[in-house]
Design a protein around this motif. Sequence first.
Motif, short mmCIF file in Angstrom:
data_model
loop_
_atom_site.label_atom_id
_atom_site.label_comp_id
_atom_site.label_asym_id
_atom_site.label_seq_id
_atom_site.Cartn_x
_atom_site.Cartn_y
_atom_site.Cartn_z
N VAL A 21 34.62 56.11 15.97
CA VAL A 21 35.69 55.76 16.75
C VAL A 21 36.22 56.84 17.53
O VAL A 21 36.60 57.73 17.06
N LYS A 48 36.45 50.30 18.20
CA LYS A 48 36.40 49.85 16.77
C LYS A 48 35.04 49.63 16.33
O LYS A 48 34.15 49.67 17.25
N GLN A 50 33.03 47.76 13.12
CA GLN A 50 33.20 46.82 12.11
C GLN A 50 31.89 46.35 11.78
O GLN A 50 30.83 46.44 12.05
N PHE A 58 30.15 47.37 17.21
CA PHE A 58 31.06 48.53 18.00
C PHE A 58 31.54 47.85 19.15
O PHE A 58 30.90 47.11 19.89
N THR A 59 32.74 48.06 19.55
CA THR A 59 33.39 47.58 20.74
C THR A 59 33.78 48.77 21.67
O THR A 59 34.29 50.08 21.26
N THR A 72 31.46 44.29 23.19
CA THR A 72 31.17 44.20 21.69
C THR A 72 29.67 44.25 21.62
O THR A 72 28.91 43.25 22.25
N ARG A 93 42.63 57.24 13.60
CA ARG A 93 42.93 55.88 13.34
C ARG A 93 41.36 55.46 13.23
O ARG A 93 40.46 55.89 13.89
N SER A 94 41.05 54.21 12.43
CA SER A 94 39.98 53.63 12.54
C SER A 94 39.53 52.77 13.54
O SER A 94 38.56 52.09 14.02
N LYS A 95 40.79 51.90 14.19
CA LYS A 95 40.71 51.20 15.35
C LYS A 95 41.99 51.63 16.23
O LYS A 95 42.96 51.95 15.90
N TYR A 97 43.52 50.17 18.97
CA TYR A 97 43.90 49.02 19.50
C TYR A 97 45.28 49.54 20.47
O TYR A 97 45.47 48.77 21.63
#
Length: 115
Positions: A21, A48, A50, A58-59, A72, A93-95, A97
Amino acid sequence: MDIIKAIEQEQIRNDLPKINVGDTVQVHYRIIEGSRERVQVYEGTVIKIQGGSSRQAFTVRRLSYGVGVERTFLMNSPRIANLVVTRKGKVRRSKLYYIRDRQGKAAKVKEKTNY
């Protein structure tokens, strides 16, 4: 359960680089238009990751004409021709947003210098 794990192991691609990320990546994606096939490059920041094993996705977020666009991709998809990491990101962070609400320099991710 072992049968499912064995089938998933066959579908995992090992030719793609490891991404995290915050990295800026170029995704070379195969697109079929009618009878023709071409490769489209989509470059942006990974916000992200997931899932796991063969279901990992991944996005990637990028700005297109001033509008934020997210797409995505499935990590083990045969449609991905190539995946290139252009910058490594330094994130905690893992995401990511929170990048959606930021504009300009505030939306940038710092580059990791030693890796």
